[in-house]
Design an enzyme around this catalytic site. Structure first.
Site, PDB file in Angstrom:
ATOM      1  N   PHE A  88       0.694  -1.288   0.204  1.00 34.52           N
ATOM      2  CA  PHE A  88       0.233   0.064  -0.210  1.00 34.52           C
ATOM      3  C   PHE A  88       0.844   1.230   0.180  1.00 34.52           C
ATOM      4  CE2 PHE A  88      -2.705  -3.356   1.552  1.00 34.52           C
ATOM      5  CZ  PHE A  88      -3.870  -3.100   0.636  1.00 34.52           C
ATOM      6  N   HIS A 148      -0.969  -2.703   7.351  1.00 36.80           N
ATOM      7  CA  HIS A 148      -1.739  -1.546   6.652  1.00 36.80           C
ATOM      8  C   HIS A 148      -2.949  -2.067   6.243  1.00 36.80           C
ATOM      9  CE1 HIS A 148      -0.597   2.219   4.076  1.00 36.80           C
ATOM     10  NE2 HIS A 148      -1.961   2.056   4.217  1.00 36.80           N
ATOM     11  N   VAL A 149      -4.123  -1.537   7.513  1.00 36.93           N
ATOM     12  CA  VAL A 149      -5.369  -1.964   7.257  1.00 36.93           C
ATOM     13  C   VAL A 149      -6.121  -1.336   5.927  1.00 36.93           C
ATOM     14  CG1 VAL A 149      -5.778  -2.170   9.418  1.00 36.93           C
ATOM     15  CG2 VAL A 149      -6.084   0.226   8.541  1.00 36.93           C
ATOM     16  N   HIS A 150      -6.828  -2.093   5.426  1.00 40.83           N
ATOM     17  CA  HIS A 150      -7.464  -1.688   4.109  1.00 40.83           C
ATOM     18  C   HIS A 150      -8.860  -2.260   4.049  1.00 40.83           C
ATOM     19  CE1 HIS A 150      -5.079  -5.170   3.686  1.00 40.83           C
ATOM     20  NE2 HIS A 150      -5.965  -5.797   2.682  1.00 40.83           N
ATOM     21  N   LEU A 151      -9.739  -1.692   3.324  1.00 44.17           N
ATOM     22  CA  LEU A 151     -11.354  -2.012   3.279  1.00 44.17           C
ATOM     23  C   LEU A 151     -11.347  -2.694   1.752  1.00 44.17           C
ATOM     24  CD1 LEU A 151     -14.343  -2.092   4.000  1.00 44.17           C
ATOM     25  CD2 LEU A 151     -14.429   0.250   3.271  1.00 44.17           C
TER      26      LEU A 151
END
Ligand SMILES: [Zn+2]
Length: 159
Positions: free
Chosen positions: A24, A117-120
């Protein structure tokens, strides 16, 4: 369970832990993001999943390298969801899906390929494709190239 030939998943499994840095953080720089990034916001951005479960599989992530969902800022949370909503609009117009799954995979056991690395995920769905839970563990043949999908969505979104 059906077994489908999906070479990009194999590539992913083989390289997921070998790539340098965060996908990301790399994607949100201009030189690395060119082929994947669909939309850039102020605090977050939208990119195509290079190893999609369905054509048009988007991910929305904060620019900031943050692994904890609970530590996202209010601005990030709001814009991530606004971008997801925009993604639904662009996908709806460009690809005519019949439904969507939106979801956060937190932790490897929950299916997260990138845990820090958070993600939707925004996954368009059509009648006859796989159910959502198998989607997390299985694969699907994608009838459209990433470059075509990215261009189509970016153009639709900008209108
Ligand atoms: Zn990152």
């Amino acid at each position: 369970m059906k077994r489908l030939w999906a070479p990009w998943r194999l590539e992913y499994i083989q390289t997921a832990d070998e790539q340098e840095g965060c996908v990301f953080c790399r994607a949100c720089t201009d030189e690395d993001g060119e082929d994947l990034v669909v939309r850039r916001g102020e605090h977050a951005f939208v990119l195509l999943n290079r190893y999609p479960y369905a054509a048009g599989h988007l991910m929305v992530a904060p620019y900031r390298h943050e692994g904890e969902f609970v530590d996202l800022t209010r601005d990030e949370v709001v814009e991530i969801h606004q971008l997801a909503a925009g993604g639904l609009g662009a996908l709806g117009e460009a690809m005519r899906p019949q439904g969507f799954n939106l979801g956060w995979n937190l932790g490897r056991i929950a299916g997260a390929g990138v845990v820090d690395h958070v993600h939707l995920h925004v996954v368009p769905r059509w009648a006859g494709d796989t159910n959502f839970m198998p989607v997390l563990a299985e694969v699907k043949v994608i009838p459209e190239s990433l470059a075509d999908t990215r261009r189509k969505l970016a153009e639709t979104w900008a209108r």
